[in-house]
Design an enzyme around this catalytic site. Sequence first.
Site, PDB file in Angstrom:
ATOM      1  CE  LYS A   1     -16.557   0.329  38.269  1.00  0.00           C
ATOM      2  NZ  LYS A   1     -15.703  -0.079  39.374  1.00  0.00           N
TER       3      LYS A   1
ATOM      4  CE  LYS B   1      -6.707   1.093  40.717  1.00  0.00           C
ATOM      5  NZ  LYS B   1      -6.632   1.980  41.889  1.00  0.00           N
TER       6      LYS B   1
ATOM      7  CE  LYS C   1     -10.276   8.850  38.713  1.00  0.00           C
ATOM      8  NZ  LYS C   1     -10.136   8.278  40.003  1.00  0.00           N
TER       9      LYS C   1
END
Length: 345
Positions: free
Chosen positions: A208, A125, A211
């Site tokens: 994956k 991240k 969104k």
Amino acid sequence: MTEGVQTSQTADFTPRVFSGIQPSGGLTLGNYLGAIKRFVDMQDQAFETIYCMVDLHAITVWQDPEALRRNTRELCAGFIASGIDPEQSILFNQSQVPEHAQLGWVFNCVARMGWMKRMTQFKDKAGKNAENASLGLFGYPALMAADILIYHATHVPVGEDQKQHLELTRDIATKFNHDFGVDFFPITEPVIEGAATRVMSLRDGSKKMSKSDPSAASRINMTDDADAIATKIRKAKTDPDALPSETDGLEGRPEARNLVNIYAALADTSVDAVLTEFGGQQFSAFKPRLSELAVDKLAPISAEMARLMQDQAEIDRILARGAERARTVAAPILKQTYELIGMVG
Ligand code: TRP
């Protein structure tokens, strides 16, 4: 592992499930199959179930305040529309239960720097820009351990990507118990299972479903209507071969595997059973069936979410009531923790 089986490490504790989802917006089919649907299944088993919108986790990266409020309420609507019963389960947002942050601080003092530095999700991240990541993003797994252990939760349904954080939770519980010579925190079991715990992009079976993928066609949103769902499945990437009759035949065919996984999860059946039924058929035959199934299962959920979102006050009442119930479990555990570590009070 088998659901509901108690190991020696959790045997003395009430079977209790905790899980959380970040209200960072854009609920997808991946959230539904990988998390919420499994939460509903566990609600109907012999567990106390506690489900949380983890807003304190969401702010480890920037959140627009208005969007955070809307996303928290929308996630609550998503839980309820999917079958979480706010009477049967405890459903609330994290910031209304201050014991999470309080135990989180204690765990900041239990977890070791060396453990935290190994967390792969932080590295993913924060990326190249780790110096500019928030301290909260780095410390996040200790707060996650607190989310779980403040309820003495014995089982935590999570996706594959959270496995390392669950191991850290177990390490924190073990170290705490050892440091204070007690058997106070359970060694929580992760529950990672189901055909579609990892739902992949409809455009690229190696990524994956997310969104944040720039391609809207890559994901099915929980707010999509029947037409949108059908269109995305029709356009989903496949390969030219027929479906295999056995799981081995999905090897090296990520898109085929993903669509079969999604079918199995939506139909509550196994991949083997799906391949027994569809083996030898072309995608031109399989896709309409998948589309029909997906619309059947998901369109009522998105319609119900939209209905619930009309009454914000009712959602807020549900969250407040859930928080009140959560605190009746969390407060005594925090109190005992403070006593164990020597806080006067
Ligand atoms: N870290 C989880 C995620 O990003 C969310 C989460 C926070 C969570 N606290 C939790 C999941 C406790 C399970 C249990 O998906």
